[in-house]
Design a protein around this motif. Structure first.
Motif, mmCIF file in Angstrom:
data_model
loop_
_atom_site.group_PDB
_atom_site.id
_atom_site.type_symbol
_atom_site.label_atom_id
_atom_site.label_comp_id
_atom_site.label_asym_id
_atom_site.label_seq_id
_atom_site.Cartn_x
_atom_site.Cartn_y
_atom_site.Cartn_z
ATOM 1 N N THR A 153 0.833 -1.193 0.000
ATOM 2 C CA THR A 153 0.000 0.000 0.000
ATOM 3 C C THR A 153 0.872 1.249 0.000
ATOM 4 O O THR A 153 2.047 1.193 0.342
ATOM 5 N N THR A 154 0.240 2.383 -0.337
ATOM 6 C CA THR A 154 0.994 3.607 -0.505
ATOM 7 C C THR A 154 1.468 4.164 0.829
ATOM 8 O O THR A 154 1.057 3.721 1.900
ATOM 9 N N GLU A 155 2.308 5.167 0.744
ATOM 10 C CA GLU A 155 2.795 5.836 1.950
ATOM 11 C C GLU A 155 1.677 6.521 2.724
ATOM 12 O O GLU A 155 1.855 6.876 3.887
ATOM 13 N N TYR A 156 0.517 6.707 2.101
ATOM 14 C CA TYR A 156 -0.631 7.272 2.793
ATOM 15 C C TYR A 156 -1.643 6.206 3.202
ATOM 16 O O TYR A 156 -2.788 6.519 3.545
ATOM 17 N N GLY A 157 -1.236 4.940 3.153
ATOM 18 C CA GLY A 157 -2.088 3.878 3.659
ATOM 19 C C GLY A 157 -3.241 3.493 2.770
ATOM 20 O O GLY A 157 -4.171 2.810 3.215
ATOM 21 N N THR A 158 -3.200 3.915 1.509
ATOM 22 C CA THR A 158 -4.252 3.544 0.567
ATOM 23 C C THR A 158 -3.725 2.481 -0.389
ATOM 24 O O THR A 158 -2.515 2.285 -0.519
ATOM 25 N N ALA A 159 -4.641 1.807 -1.063
ATOM 26 C CA ALA A 159 -4.252 0.710 -1.952
ATOM 27 C C ALA A 159 -4.645 1.031 -3.390
ATOM 28 O O ALA A 159 -5.765 1.480 -3.651
ATOM 29 N N TYR A 160 -3.716 0.789 -4.320
ATOM 30 C CA TYR A 160 -4.087 0.805 -5.727
ATOM 31 C C TYR A 160 -5.072 -0.338 -5.967
ATOM 32 O O TYR A 160 -4.801 -1.498 -5.618
ATOM 33 N N GLY A 161 -6.202 -0.038 -6.594
ATOM 34 C CA GLY A 161 -7.106 -1.096 -7.021
ATOM 35 C C GLY A 161 -6.492 -1.889 -8.160
ATOM 36 O O GLY A 161 -5.574 -1.417 -8.852
ATOM 37 N N ILE A 162 -6.995 -3.100 -8.380
ATOM 38 C CA ILE A 162 -6.409 -3.954 -9.418
ATOM 39 C C ILE A 162 -6.539 -3.303 -10.793
ATOM 40 O O ILE A 162 -5.580 -3.294 -11.573
ATOM 41 N N ASP A 163 -7.690 -2.750 -11.105
ATOM 42 C CA ASP A 163 -7.865 -2.095 -12.405
ATOM 43 C C ASP A 163 -6.952 -0.885 -12.529
ATOM 44 O O ASP A 163 -6.393 -0.612 -13.608
ATOM 45 N N GLU A 164 -6.812 -0.156 -11.447
ATOM 46 C CA GLU A 164 -5.933 1.020 -11.430
ATOM 47 C C GLU A 164 -4.484 0.606 -11.672
ATOM 48 O O GLU A 164 -3.760 1.216 -12.469
#
Length: 344
Positions: free
Chosen positions: A144-155
Motif C-alpha cells: 500500500t501507498t505511503e498514505y495507507g491507501t491501496a491501488y485497485g487492481i484495475d488502477e
C-alpha cells in the motif's frame, strides 16, 4: 490508563511468536549455507505457489535492500526510475537507489502518493533517445501507498499497461503488500502478476517477521543475474534458513493474511473512534493499517498523552497513526475512552 497505545509504526511491533518458534526450530543442529537448505527451498516453493511456478524469489535482509537490488536488476546506470514524490525509495532510503543501483529517480507530484497512467506516459517519453538525458526504464509503485491507501487492481493494471506500452518495466515496493491483499480481498498473484507487475519487493518484517524480505521476479527473465546482484549488494545471508523460517511461519495457515487483516481492522476501529472528535480531520481513506489525520493543538496534546505516534507533516500537524498485527482491540478502546474523557 497504564499502557500507552503504540501507533508509531508497524515496524515497532515485535515478532509474531510463531516466527520465533520456527527460527528456534531452524537453530537445532546445522544447515547448509547460502540458501542450500530445506527451509529456503520450502520458502521459495511457497512464493511459487502464490505467484506462479516459474516465479523466481530471492530472500534478502531488509526492505531498502530489496528495493535497491530489484531496481539494479531492472536497470542500467544511464536509466531512470519513475516514482511518486512520496515514495519510500525517494524519501526514506537515504539515496540508496541512486548510490547503489546507480539510477536517477524521477519523482512525480501526487497529493495522495499515487501515480496515474497519464503521468507515467508523459514522464516515460521524456528525453527518450536523447543522449544527454537519462532514459526512463522502470515505474516504481508502493503498495500500500505511503498514505495507507491501496491501488485497485484495475488502477494498477492501467498503470502497467501504460508503462509496458512505452517499453517500461513495473516494480512494486510491497513492504505492506499483505495489507493490500487484505483490503482488496484478492490473491497476491491477482494484485501483482496478473495486473502486469514485473518485479515485487515482498515485505515480511512489517507483518510479523524479525527481519526478512524477498525480491520476487514475476517476469523471470529479469532474474538471470540476480544471484550476483544479491551477493554484491550485501543481501545474501549465509544462514539463510533463519530468513526462510520467518517466511514459513507467516505462510503457515495464511498467517501473513490474518496478520494484515487484523492490522487493517484495528486501523478502521481507531478511525471510527476518532472521526467525530472536534479536533480531528481524517485526510486519507483508511484502506490498510494507517490513519492520517490533522489534529488541532489541544487534541494533539491529548493524543500524545496516551499514545506514541509520528507527526507526518509539521506544517499542517497531520499525524500518522499506524496499527500492526500486534495492536489489540482492547488497547484501541482504552485509548478512545481516555481521549473521550479529556475531550468532554
Amino acid at each position: 490508563m497504564t499502557d500507552r497505545l503504540e501507533l508509531r509504526s508497524d515496524n515497532v511491533a515485535g515478532a509474531h511468536p510463531r516466527v520465533l518458534e520456527l527460527m528456534t526450530d531452524a537453530n537445532r543442529g546445522s544447515g547448509p549455507a547460502y540458501g542450500a537448505d530445506p527451509w529456503t527451498a520450502q520458502a521459495e516453493a511457497w512464493f511459487g505457489d502464490q505467484f506462479g511456478g516459474d516465479t523466481e524469489a530471492f530472500l534478502v535482509w531488509n526492505g531498502t535492500g530489496a528495493n535497491v537490488a530489484a531496481l539494479r536488476a531492472m536497470t542500467r546506470p544511464w536509466q531512470a526510475v519513475i516514482t511518486s514524490e512520496h515514495a519510500h525509495i525517494h524519501v526514506d532510503e537515504c539515496g540508496a537507489p541512486e548510490l547503489l543501483a546507480g539510477v536517477k529517480l524521477i519523482d512525480l507530484p501526487s497529493r495522495d502518493a499515487r501515480l496515474t497512467p497519464d503521468q507515467v506516459r508523459e514522464a516515460g517519453r521524456h528525453g527518450v533517445g536523447f543522449e544527454h538525458h537519462v532514459q526512463p526504464r522502470v515505474v516504481s509503485l508502493t503498495q500500500t501507498t505511503e498514505y495507507g491507501t491501496a491501488y485497485g487492481i484495475d488502477e494498477l493494471a492501467a498503470i502497467c499497461d501504460a508503462a509496458h506500452g512505452i517499453g517500461l518495466l513495473v516494480h512494486v515496493d510491497g513492504a505492506r503488500i499483505a495489507n493490500a491483499a487484505a483490503t482488496l480481498g484478492r490473491s497476491l498473484r491477482a494484485i501483482t502478476r496478473d495486473a502486469g507487475v514485473d518485479v515485487l519487493s515482498f515485505g515480511l518484517t512489517k507483518n510479523g517477521a524479525v527481519g526478512a524480505e524477498a525480491v520476487v521476479f514475476l517476469a523471470p527473465d529479469l532474474a538471470r543475474e540476480f544471484r550476483y546482484i544479491r551477493k554484491q549488494g550485501t543481501q545474501l545471508a549465509s544462514k539463510m534458513r533463519f530468513l526462510a523460517a520467518q517466511v514459513l511461519a507467516l505462510a503457515e495457515d495464511d498467517r501473513w493474511l490474518a496478520n494484515a487483516m487484523h492490522a487493517n481492522a484495528m486501523a478502521r476501529r481507531l478511525a471510527d473512534g476518532i472521526r467525530e472528535l472536534p479536533g480531528v480531520r481524517i485526510t486519507q481513506r483508511v484502506e490498510a493499517n494507517a490513519v492520517f489525520a490533522v489534529l488541532d493543538a489541544a487534541t494533539h496534546a491529548v493524543f500524545a498523552e496516551h499514545a506514541d505516534f509520528y507527526v507526518w507533516n509539521d506544517t499542517t500537524n497531520e499525524a500518522r497513526l499506524m496499527t500492526s498485527w500486534a495492536t489489540t482491540a482492547a488497547a484501541i478502546d482504552a485509548f478512545l475512552r481516555a481521549v473521550a474523557r479529556q475531550e468532554a
